[in-house]
Design an enzyme around this catalytic site. Structure first.
Site, PDB file in Angstrom:
ATOM      1  N   CYS A   1      14.585 -14.921  19.608  1.00 37.82           N
ATOM      2  CA  CYS A   1      14.472 -13.112  20.429  1.00 37.82           C
ATOM      3  C   CYS A   1      16.331 -13.019  20.800  1.00 37.82           C
ATOM      4  CB  CYS A   1      13.570 -13.136  21.330  1.00 37.82           C
ATOM      5  SG  CYS A   1      11.992 -13.224  20.874  1.00 37.82           S
TER       6      CYS A   1
ATOM      7  N   GLY B   1      16.307 -10.692  16.258  1.00 37.75           N
ATOM      8  CA  GLY B   1      14.899 -10.233  16.290  1.00 37.75           C
ATOM      9  C   GLY B   1      14.626  -8.949  15.533  1.00 37.75           C
TER      10      GLY B   1
ATOM     11  N   ASN C   1      13.549 -15.434  25.700  1.00 39.23           N
ATOM     12  CA  ASN C   1      14.074 -16.003  24.507  1.00 39.23           C
ATOM     13  C   ASN C   1      13.540 -17.531  24.693  1.00 39.23           C
ATOM     14  OD1 ASN C   1      16.880 -16.856  22.911  1.00 39.23           O
ATOM     15  ND2 ASN C   1      15.173 -16.588  21.870  1.00 39.23           N
ATOM     16  N   GLY C   2      12.649 -17.797  23.571  1.00 38.26           N
ATOM     17  CA  GLY C   2      12.254 -19.403  23.631  1.00 38.26           C
ATOM     18  C   GLY C   2      11.010 -19.633  23.312  1.00 38.26           C
TER      19      GLY C   2
ATOM     20  N   TYR D   1      22.843 -21.560  11.992  1.00 37.10           N
ATOM     21  CA  TYR D   1      22.494 -20.363  11.475  1.00 37.10           C
ATOM     22  C   TYR D   1      21.865 -19.239  12.430  1.00 37.10           C
ATOM     23  CZ  TYR D   1      18.953 -17.157   9.496  1.00 37.10           C
ATOM     24  OH  TYR D   1      18.240 -16.233   8.941  1.00 37.10           O
TER      25      TYR D   1
HETATM   26  P1  AMP Z   1      13.807 -20.907   2.377  1.00 40.95           P
HETATM   27  O1  AMP Z   1      13.865 -19.977   1.138  1.00 40.95           O
HETATM   28  O2  AMP Z   1      12.746 -21.060   3.048  1.00 40.95           O
HETATM   29  O3  AMP Z   1      14.585 -22.361   1.898  1.00 40.95           O
HETATM   30  O4  AMP Z   1      14.915 -20.273   3.195  1.00 40.95           O
HETATM   31  C1  AMP Z   1      15.996 -20.691   3.390  1.00 40.95           C
HETATM   32  C2  AMP Z   1      17.049 -19.545   3.904  1.00 40.95           C
HETATM   33  O5  AMP Z   1      16.409 -18.859   4.927  1.00 40.95           O
HETATM   34  C3  AMP Z   1      18.382 -20.023   4.212  1.00 40.95           C
HETATM   35  O6  AMP Z   1      19.256 -19.141   3.353  1.00 40.95           O
HETATM   36  C4  AMP Z   1      18.635 -19.564   5.609  1.00 40.95           C
HETATM   37  O7  AMP Z   1      19.754 -18.648   5.717  1.00 40.95           O
HETATM   38  C5  AMP Z   1      17.638 -18.873   6.050  1.00 40.95           C
HETATM   39  N1  AMP Z   1      16.719 -19.158   7.282  1.00 40.95           N
HETATM   40  C6  AMP Z   1      16.844 -20.526   7.554  1.00 40.95           C
HETATM   41  N2  AMP Z   1      15.956 -20.828   8.880  1.00 40.95           N
HETATM   42  C7  AMP Z   1      15.483 -19.607   9.287  1.00 40.95           C
HETATM   43  C8  AMP Z   1      14.991 -19.003  10.313  1.00 40.95           C
HETATM   44  N3  AMP Z   1      14.632 -19.647  11.173  1.00 40.95           N
HETATM   45  N4  AMP Z   1      14.515 -17.710  10.151  1.00 40.95           N
HETATM   46  C9  AMP Z   1      15.100 -16.834   9.247  1.00 40.95           C
HETATM   47  N5  AMP Z   1      15.883 -17.192   8.247  1.00 40.95           N
HETATM   48  C10 AMP Z   1      16.088 -18.407   7.856  1.00 40.95           C
END
Ligand code: AMP
Length: 481
Positions: free
Chosen positions: A18, A44, A120-121, A260
């Site tokens: 969040c 979010g 947030n958390g 990220y």
């Molecule tokens: P995946 O297809 O599940 O391997 O998603 C990896 C992609 O999702 C990466 O390109 C990241 O930019 C993004 N990503 C990684 N962690 C998260 C997260 N917690 N929430 C949303 N997107 C994420």
């Protein structure tokens, strides 16, 4: 209550990933909060809310969707929220019902007056605390972990609100950055390990608490400092008082915020997120250089790391993938099928650039592997001769229990497969992740201090600084609230 019955918030993803913002002492508090929340939209996108105080009355507005859909110039909600203090919250949730009652900030009437809170958390012992509160008569209004804090504050017999909050938080475990608002004060708190970010800023005579510096920039506010782990700040007109809710512990800030989650133009703990990402790309190139024609980022989160990789390796950087910005993050799709097509909706190959080339694709992380697989395929269809995947984080092998939405272990590709099998699965010609020590080097450390790690990196190492509750470990990804 039956001990085996899942608690409601186990089925509903609530206060994770969040963004929070609060401002005290400005005649335009509500407008500035809307702007701040807009800058934090990446944290979010499912729902947003604001609580303001005009000197007489607390007012609250909450809605599903983006900040701009809820708090815009044309919206009646803005005028109704006029006040000199306001706090706001953006919520991200990938599954579960998007219930209005779960949208923060929460506003309740307690014995000492109105009380609003944004979190947030993720609280790791909330289910146990909630269970015992319900057993002794508490009636919960939402299915969030955050509400347990409000009940504990309500039950405290202390006089001052800050003492009540402290007493409540001593019973709480987990990750929390909190902003609370009462009639004469805004309060900011960070958990004893400082897992989630919270900073203090100033605009003219008003103070701001928020998750990231990008929310200060948007309103032209000045950054003052990060709130310390285990610190509580009490903000009244023109004064900031600092208290401790716990003895100072060594901070375990979430390293994934740098990789990220945070916006690249934000600065956390004096460290630019953009520079950190670029340095990760630099280290990645040092560790796993491969000969190729082009370095191509998976936009947007892979861009700074790809730049670092390109500069270090001397291989040309090109935008070989173009992103459509008008859809949410890939993760926000409800099912695996929808998530797969989501990648196509979001990304398109810039075939002119790619055709006939050996390329290095750089992305920030592989979680389920869905994105990488689709993108590698897209690159081949656009005529790439070979596709080498380089990942700017170590393999994600463990779920996060502190507020980042990572799936349970069975859906984490790196928890299930070895490097070669992942490479095979995503159909890349080669695959490399940055090593954990390489990641720490990129963060300016000589290496990861295994006795006392400098960050929370549990998603990569399984070294959880706060014991996750048993239900979290056993449960599906939906159990992370
Ligand atoms: P995946 O297809 O599940 O391997 O998603 C990896 C992609 O999702 C990466 O390109 C990241 O930019 C993004 N990503 C990684 N962690 C998260 C997260 N917690 N929430 C949303 N997107 C994420």
């Amino acid at each position: 209550m039956s001990k085996n019955k899942p608690l409601p918030f186990e089925n509903d993803k609530i206060s994770e990933e969040c963004g929070i913002f609060g401002i005290f002492g400005s005649p335009e508090a509500h407008l500035l909060t809307a702007l701040g929340l807009h800058a934090l939209q990446h944290r979010g996108q499912e729902a947003t809310g604001m609580v303001s105080f005009d000197g007489k009355q607390f007012k609250a507005k909450r809605g599903l969707g983006h900040v701009s859909e809820n708090f815009n110039a044309a919206s009646m909600k803005m005028d109704e929220l006029a006040g000199y203090a306001a706090i706001g919250h953006n919520r991200y949730s990938t599954t579960g019902q998007s219930e209005i009652r779960n949208i923060q900030p929460f506003l309740t009437e307690l014995a000492f007056g109105d009380f609003a809170i944004a979190h947030n958390g993720n609280l790791t012992n909330a289910e146990r605390v909630r269970g015992s509160l319900i057993d002794t008569g508490s009636l919960f209004q939402s299915t969030t972990d955050t509400e347990t804090i409000i009940h504990l504050i309500a039950r405290s017999k202390r006089n001052k609100v800050e003492e009540r909050i402290k007493e409540a938080l001593l019973q709480i475990e987990g990750a929390y950055a909190l902003i609370a608002l009462v009639d004469n004060m805004m309060i900011g708190i960070r958990d004893p390990l400082g897992v989630r970010p919270l900073i203090l800023g100033k605009l003219n005579n008003s103070y701001i608490l928020t998750s990231e510096t990008c929310a200060l920039d948007i309103i032209g506010a000045e950054y003052i400092r990060d709130i310390e782990s285990g610190e509580m700040v009490l903000i009244t007109e023109n004064s900031v008082k600092s208290l401790r809710i716990s003895e100072p512990l060594k901070s375990r800030f979430c390293i994934f915020e740098y990789i990220y989650f945070s916006r690249p133009d934000s600065v956390i703990n004096q460290k630019s997120v953009y520079n950190a990402r670029k340095m990760i790309g630099t280290e990645l190139a040092r560790e796993s250089k491969v000969s190729a024609d082009l370095v191509i980022p998976v936009p947007d989160s892979g861009v700074p790391a790809a730049l670092g990789y390109a500069q270090e390796s001397g291989i040309r950087f090109e935008f070989g993938i173009i992103r459509n910005h008008y859809i949410g993050r890939t993760f926000i799709q409800p099912s695996q099928d929808a998530r797969s097509s989501g990648v196509m909706m979001k990304h398109n190959a810039n075939a002119n650039i790619i055709s006939g080339k050996d390329i290095i694709l750089v992305d920030d992380s592989i979680v389920r592997g869905t994105t990488s697989r689709k993108i590698v395929k897209m690159m081949r269809e656009a005529g790439a001769k070979s596709v080498h995947m380089r990942i700017a984080s170590p393999p994600t092998t463990n779920p996060c229990f502190y507020g980042v939405d990572t799936p349970s272990k069975e859906n984490l590709i790196a928890a299930q497969l070895n490097l070669e099998d992942i490479r095979n699965e995503i159909e890349a010609d080669s695959l490399a992740f940055i090593s954990i020590h390489g990641l720490y080097r990129a963060m300016g450390e000589t290496k990861r201090n295994t006795q006392s790690p400098q960050y929370c990196d549990a998603c990569f190492t399984g070294d959880y600084p706060i014991a996750p509750s048993r239900n979290f470990i056993l449960g599906s990804k939906n159990n992370v609230s």
